[in-house]
Design an enzyme around this catalytic site. Structure first.
Site, PDB file in Angstrom:
ATOM      1  NE  ARG A  88      -4.435  -0.091   2.106  1.00 22.68           N
ATOM      2  CZ  ARG A  88      -5.360  -1.308   2.158  1.00 22.68           C
ATOM      3  NH1 ARG A  88      -5.014  -2.225   2.246  1.00 22.68           N
ATOM      4  NH2 ARG A  88      -6.805  -0.805   2.259  1.00 22.68           N
ATOM      5  NE  ARG A 160     -13.857  -2.905   6.184  1.00 15.67           N
ATOM      6  CZ  ARG A 160     -12.816  -2.886   5.310  1.00 15.67           C
ATOM      7  NH1 ARG A 160     -13.002  -4.096   4.331  1.00 15.67           N
ATOM      8  NH2 ARG A 160     -11.951  -2.054   5.203  1.00 15.67           N
TER       9      ARG A 160
HETATM   10  P1  AMP Z   1      -8.823  -3.302   3.502  1.00 15.77           P
HETATM   11  O1  AMP Z   1      -9.575  -4.213   4.033  1.00 15.77           O
HETATM   12  O2  AMP Z   1      -7.576  -3.843   2.378  1.00 15.77           O
HETATM   13  O3  AMP Z   1      -9.408  -2.015   3.093  1.00 15.77           O
HETATM   14  O4  AMP Z   1      -7.837  -2.824   4.922  1.00 15.77           O
HETATM   15  C1  AMP Z   1      -8.496  -1.996   6.016  1.00 15.77           C
HETATM   16  C2  AMP Z   1      -7.470  -1.501   6.797  1.00 15.77           C
HETATM   17  O5  AMP Z   1      -6.424  -2.300   7.359  1.00 15.77           O
HETATM   18  C3  AMP Z   1      -6.644  -0.240   6.098  1.00 15.77           C
HETATM   19  O6  AMP Z   1      -7.476   0.940   5.861  1.00 15.77           O
HETATM   20  C4  AMP Z   1      -5.336  -0.288   6.844  1.00 15.77           C
HETATM   21  O7  AMP Z   1      -5.786   0.606   8.241  1.00 15.77           O
HETATM   22  C5  AMP Z   1      -5.052  -1.771   7.191  1.00 15.77           C
HETATM   23  N1  AMP Z   1      -4.333  -2.239   6.118  1.00 15.77           N
HETATM   24  C6  AMP Z   1      -4.470  -3.168   5.198  1.00 15.77           C
HETATM   25  N2  AMP Z   1      -3.694  -3.372   4.623  1.00 15.77           N
HETATM   26  C7  AMP Z   1      -2.568  -2.462   4.906  1.00 15.77           C
HETATM   27  C8  AMP Z   1      -1.181  -2.279   4.459  1.00 15.77           C
HETATM   28  N3  AMP Z   1      -0.719  -3.064   3.277  1.00 15.77           N
HETATM   29  N4  AMP Z   1      -0.643  -1.448   5.017  1.00 15.77           N
HETATM   30  C9  AMP Z   1      -1.015  -0.812   6.036  1.00 15.77           C
HETATM   31  N5  AMP Z   1      -2.169  -0.911   6.670  1.00 15.77           N
HETATM   32  C10 AMP Z   1      -3.067  -1.642   6.003  1.00 15.77           C
END
Ligand code: AMP
Length: 216
Positions: A88, A160
Protein backbone atom coordinates in the site's frame (compact mmCIF):
# COMPACT_ATOMS: atom_id res chain seq x y z
CA UNK A 1 0.50 -17.15 -10.75
CA UNK A 2 1.99 -14.63 -8.31
CA UNK A 3 0.08 -11.38 -8.43
CA UNK A 4 -1.30 -8.45 -6.48
CA UNK A 5 -4.44 -6.34 -6.72
CA UNK A 6 -4.14 -2.54 -6.64
CA UNK A 7 -6.97 -0.05 -6.55
CA UNK A 8 -8.68 2.44 -4.28
CA UNK A 9 -10.85 1.32 -1.38
CA UNK A 10 -14.18 0.33 -2.92
CA UNK A 11 -12.73 -0.81 -6.25
CA UNK A 12 -13.89 -4.33 -5.41
CA UNK A 13 -10.49 -5.84 -4.64
CA UNK A 14 -11.77 -8.21 -1.96
CA UNK A 15 -14.69 -9.44 -4.06
CA UNK A 16 -12.56 -9.95 -7.15
CA UNK A 17 -9.77 -11.54 -5.15
CA UNK A 18 -12.08 -14.36 -4.05
CA UNK A 19 -12.98 -15.19 -7.68
CA UNK A 20 -9.45 -14.79 -9.03
CA UNK A 21 -7.84 -16.84 -6.27
CA UNK A 22 -10.34 -19.65 -6.96
CA UNK A 23 -9.73 -19.45 -10.71
CA UNK A 24 -5.95 -19.62 -10.41
CA UNK A 25 -6.03 -22.00 -7.39
CA UNK A 26 -3.85 -19.77 -5.24
CA UNK A 27 -4.26 -18.55 -1.64
CA UNK A 28 -5.94 -15.16 -1.26
CA UNK A 29 -3.86 -13.14 1.18
CA UNK A 30 -5.63 -9.98 2.36
CA UNK A 31 -3.76 -7.87 4.90
CA UNK A 32 -7.03 -6.15 5.86
CA UNK A 33 -8.66 -9.55 6.54
CA UNK A 34 -5.66 -10.66 8.61
CA UNK A 35 -5.84 -7.46 10.69
CA UNK A 36 -9.61 -7.85 11.17
CA UNK A 37 -9.24 -11.51 12.18
CA UNK A 38 -6.60 -10.49 14.76
CA UNK A 39 -8.85 -7.74 16.00
CA UNK A 40 -11.73 -10.15 16.44
CA UNK A 41 -9.52 -12.51 18.43
CA UNK A 42 -8.09 -9.63 20.49
CA UNK A 43 -4.45 -10.47 19.71
CA UNK A 44 -1.69 -7.89 20.36
CA UNK A 45 -1.36 -7.45 16.58
CA UNK A 46 -5.08 -6.73 16.29
CA UNK A 47 -4.97 -4.22 19.14
CA UNK A 48 -1.97 -2.49 17.61
CA UNK A 49 -3.68 -2.21 14.22
CA UNK A 50 -7.06 -1.07 15.52
CA UNK A 51 -6.40 2.62 16.13
CA UNK A 52 -4.89 3.03 12.66
CA UNK A 53 -7.69 1.12 10.95
CA UNK A 54 -10.39 3.06 12.78
CA UNK A 55 -8.90 6.32 11.50
CA UNK A 56 -8.43 5.09 7.93
CA UNK A 57 -4.64 5.34 8.29
CA UNK A 58 -2.11 2.71 7.27
CA UNK A 59 -0.85 0.39 9.99
CA UNK A 60 2.91 1.12 10.33
CA UNK A 61 5.13 -0.64 7.79
CA UNK A 62 7.19 -2.36 10.46
CA UNK A 63 4.12 -4.25 11.70
CA UNK A 64 2.57 -4.92 8.28
CA UNK A 65 5.76 -5.98 6.51
CA UNK A 66 6.62 -8.51 9.20
CA UNK A 67 3.12 -9.96 9.06
CA UNK A 68 3.34 -10.34 5.26
CA UNK A 69 6.83 -11.81 5.41
CA UNK A 70 5.62 -14.44 7.90
CA UNK A 71 2.62 -15.25 5.72
CA UNK A 72 4.72 -15.60 2.56
CA UNK A 73 7.00 -17.97 4.46
CA UNK A 74 4.23 -20.56 4.83
CA UNK A 75 4.30 -23.70 2.71
CA UNK A 76 1.13 -23.26 0.66
CA UNK A 77 2.45 -20.99 -2.07
CA UNK A 78 3.72 -23.49 -4.66
CA UNK A 79 1.02 -22.40 -7.08
CA UNK A 80 1.59 -18.73 -6.33
CA UNK A 81 -0.58 -16.28 -4.38
CA UNK A 82 -2.86 -13.31 -4.71
CA UNK A 83 -2.05 -10.39 -2.42
CA UNK A 84 -4.98 -8.05 -1.79
CA UNK A 85 -4.35 -4.78 0.09
CA UNK A 86 -0.58 -5.13 0.10
CA UNK A 87 1.60 -3.32 -0.85
CA UNK A 88 0.00 0.00 0.00
CA UNK A 89 3.02 2.28 -0.33
CA UNK A 90 6.31 2.27 -2.22
CA UNK A 91 8.32 1.06 0.78
CA UNK A 92 6.04 -1.97 1.12
CA UNK A 93 6.42 -2.63 -2.62
CA UNK A 94 10.20 -2.59 -2.21
CA UNK A 95 10.02 -4.95 0.77
CA UNK A 96 7.78 -7.33 -1.19
CA UNK A 97 10.26 -7.27 -4.06
CA UNK A 98 13.09 -8.12 -1.63
CA UNK A 99 11.14 -11.01 -0.07
CA UNK A 100 10.28 -12.47 -3.49
CA UNK A 101 13.80 -11.93 -4.88
CA UNK A 102 15.15 -13.98 -1.99
CA UNK A 103 12.75 -16.78 -2.92
CA UNK A 104 13.65 -16.36 -6.62
CA UNK A 105 9.97 -16.10 -7.40
CA UNK A 106 9.25 -12.57 -8.58
CA UNK A 107 5.83 -11.01 -8.92
CA UNK A 108 4.25 -11.72 -12.31
CA UNK A 109 1.47 -9.14 -12.39
CA UNK A 110 0.04 -6.13 -10.60
CA UNK A 111 -3.61 -5.90 -11.57
CA UNK A 112 -5.02 -2.41 -11.17
CA UNK A 113 -8.79 -2.09 -10.74
CA UNK A 114 -9.69 1.31 -12.08
CA UNK A 115 -12.96 2.92 -10.95
CA UNK A 116 -14.63 6.37 -11.06
CA UNK A 117 -14.15 8.27 -7.83
CA UNK A 118 -17.87 9.20 -7.61
CA UNK A 119 -18.72 5.51 -7.64
CA UNK A 120 -16.36 4.69 -4.79
CA UNK A 121 -18.17 6.44 -1.93
CA UNK A 122 -21.39 4.82 -3.08
CA UNK A 123 -19.85 1.39 -3.02
CA UNK A 124 -18.16 1.78 0.34
CA UNK A 125 -21.02 3.42 2.19
CA UNK A 126 -23.40 0.60 1.13
CA UNK A 127 -20.97 -2.20 1.83
CA UNK A 128 -21.82 -4.74 4.52
CA UNK A 129 -19.24 -7.32 5.54
CA UNK A 130 -19.62 -10.72 7.16
CA UNK A 131 -18.19 -10.74 10.68
CA UNK A 132 -17.33 -14.39 10.29
CA UNK A 133 -15.98 -15.02 6.75
CA UNK A 134 -15.43 -11.37 5.66
CA UNK A 135 -17.47 -11.76 2.48
CA UNK A 136 -18.66 -8.37 1.23
CA UNK A 137 -22.24 -7.58 0.22
CA UNK A 138 -23.86 -4.32 -0.84
CA UNK A 139 -27.18 -2.84 0.23
CA UNK A 140 -28.00 -2.04 -3.41
CA UNK A 141 -25.67 -3.93 -5.74
CA UNK A 142 -25.25 -7.25 -4.01
CA UNK A 143 -27.88 -7.91 -1.39
CA UNK A 144 -27.71 -10.99 0.76
CA UNK A 145 -30.67 -13.36 0.43
CA UNK A 146 -31.70 -12.67 4.04
CA UNK A 147 -31.12 -9.12 5.31
CA UNK A 148 -28.13 -8.92 7.64
CA UNK A 149 -27.12 -12.57 7.14
CA UNK A 150 -24.21 -13.86 5.06
CA UNK A 151 -25.20 -16.16 2.16
CA UNK A 152 -21.97 -18.16 2.52
CA UNK A 153 -21.79 -18.91 6.24
CA UNK A 154 -24.90 -17.36 7.87
CA UNK A 155 -22.60 -14.98 9.80
CA UNK A 156 -23.80 -11.52 10.83
CA UNK A 157 -23.35 -8.70 8.29
CA UNK A 158 -22.09 -5.42 9.71
CA UNK A 159 -20.79 -2.07 8.53
CA UNK A 160 -17.03 -1.87 9.04
CA UNK A 161 -16.10 1.10 11.25
CA UNK A 162 -13.83 2.28 8.46
CA UNK A 163 -16.72 2.23 5.95
CA UNK A 164 -18.35 5.18 7.75
CA UNK A 165 -18.29 8.38 5.72
CA UNK A 166 -15.63 10.40 7.60
CA UNK A 167 -13.22 7.50 7.57
CA UNK A 168 -13.88 6.72 3.90
CA UNK A 169 -12.72 10.25 3.04
CA UNK A 170 -9.43 9.74 4.86
CA UNK A 171 -8.90 6.28 3.29
CA UNK A 172 -9.28 7.81 -0.16
CA UNK A 173 -6.74 10.52 0.68
CA UNK A 174 -4.34 7.91 2.00
CA UNK A 175 -4.82 5.94 -1.21
CA UNK A 176 -3.99 8.85 -3.49
CA UNK A 177 -1.09 10.13 -1.38
CA UNK A 178 0.56 6.86 -0.39
CA UNK A 179 -0.74 3.94 -2.45
CA UNK A 180 -1.26 5.35 -5.96
CA UNK A 181 2.53 5.81 -6.44
CA UNK A 182 2.95 2.03 -6.48
CA UNK A 183 1.16 2.00 -9.84
CA UNK A 184 4.19 3.70 -11.42
CA UNK A 185 6.49 1.36 -9.49
CA UNK A 186 4.89 -1.64 -11.25
CA UNK A 187 4.54 0.15 -14.59
CA UNK A 188 8.31 0.67 -14.56
CA UNK A 189 8.75 -3.06 -13.99
CA UNK A 190 6.44 -3.84 -16.94
CA UNK A 191 4.01 -5.94 -14.92
CA UNK A 192 1.15 -3.46 -14.55
CA UNK A 193 -2.21 -4.48 -16.03
CA UNK A 194 -5.11 -2.03 -15.71
CA UNK A 195 -8.73 -3.02 -16.18
CA UNK A 196 -11.96 -1.06 -15.80
CA UNK A 197 -13.64 -2.22 -12.60
CA UNK A 198 -17.13 -1.17 -13.68
CA UNK A 199 -20.01 -3.53 -14.46
CA UNK A 200 -21.10 -6.70 -12.72
CA UNK A 201 -18.80 -8.71 -10.46
CA UNK A 202 -18.76 -11.52 -13.06
CA UNK A 203 -17.96 -9.17 -15.96
CA UNK A 204 -15.05 -7.67 -14.05
CA UNK A 205 -13.73 -11.13 -13.09
CA UNK A 206 -13.88 -12.27 -16.73
CA UNK A 207 -12.04 -9.13 -17.82
CA UNK A 208 -9.39 -9.70 -15.17
CA UNK A 209 -8.92 -13.38 -15.98
CA UNK A 210 -8.62 -12.64 -19.72
CA UNK A 211 -5.99 -9.96 -19.03
CA UNK A 212 -4.01 -12.25 -16.71
CA UNK A 213 -4.21 -15.24 -19.06
CA UNK A 214 -2.86 -13.07 -21.87
CA UNK A 215 0.38 -12.83 -19.90
CA UNK A 216 1.34 -16.45 -20.32
P1 AMP B 1 -8.68 -3.25 3.60
O1 AMP B 1 -9.55 -4.33 4.11
O2 AMP B 1 -7.65 -3.75 2.60
O3 AMP B 1 -9.44 -2.04 3.09
O4 AMP B 1 -7.82 -2.72 4.86
C1 AMP B 1 -8.44 -2.15 5.99
C2 AMP B 1 -7.43 -1.37 6.80
O5 AMP B 1 -6.39 -2.25 7.26
C3 AMP B 1 -6.69 -0.27 6.05
O6 AMP B 1 -7.45 0.93 5.97
C4 AMP B 1 -5.44 -0.12 6.91
O7 AMP B 1 -5.72 0.56 8.11
C5 AMP B 1 -5.14 -1.57 7.27
N1 AMP B 1 -4.28 -2.18 6.23
C6 AMP B 1 -4.60 -3.18 5.36
N2 AMP B 1 -3.56 -3.46 4.55
C7 AMP B 1 -2.55 -2.62 4.92
C8 AMP B 1 -1.23 -2.40 4.45
N3 AMP B 1 -0.71 -3.08 3.40
N4 AMP B 1 -0.48 -1.46 5.08
C9 AMP B 1 -0.96 -0.76 6.12
N5 AMP B 1 -2.21 -0.89 6.58
C10 AMP B 1 -3.01 -1.82 6.00
Amino acid sequence: MRFILVGPPGAGKGTQAVNLAAHFSVPHISTGDIFRANLKEGTPLGLEAKSFMDRGELVPDQVTNKMVKDRLGKGDLDNGFLLDGFPRNVRQAEVLEEILDEKKSPLEAALELSVDSAEIINRLAGRRTCRNCQRAFHLMYERSKVDGVCDSCAGELYQRDDDKEEVIKRRLEVYSEQTAPIIDFYRERNILITIAAMGSVEEISERAIAALMALS
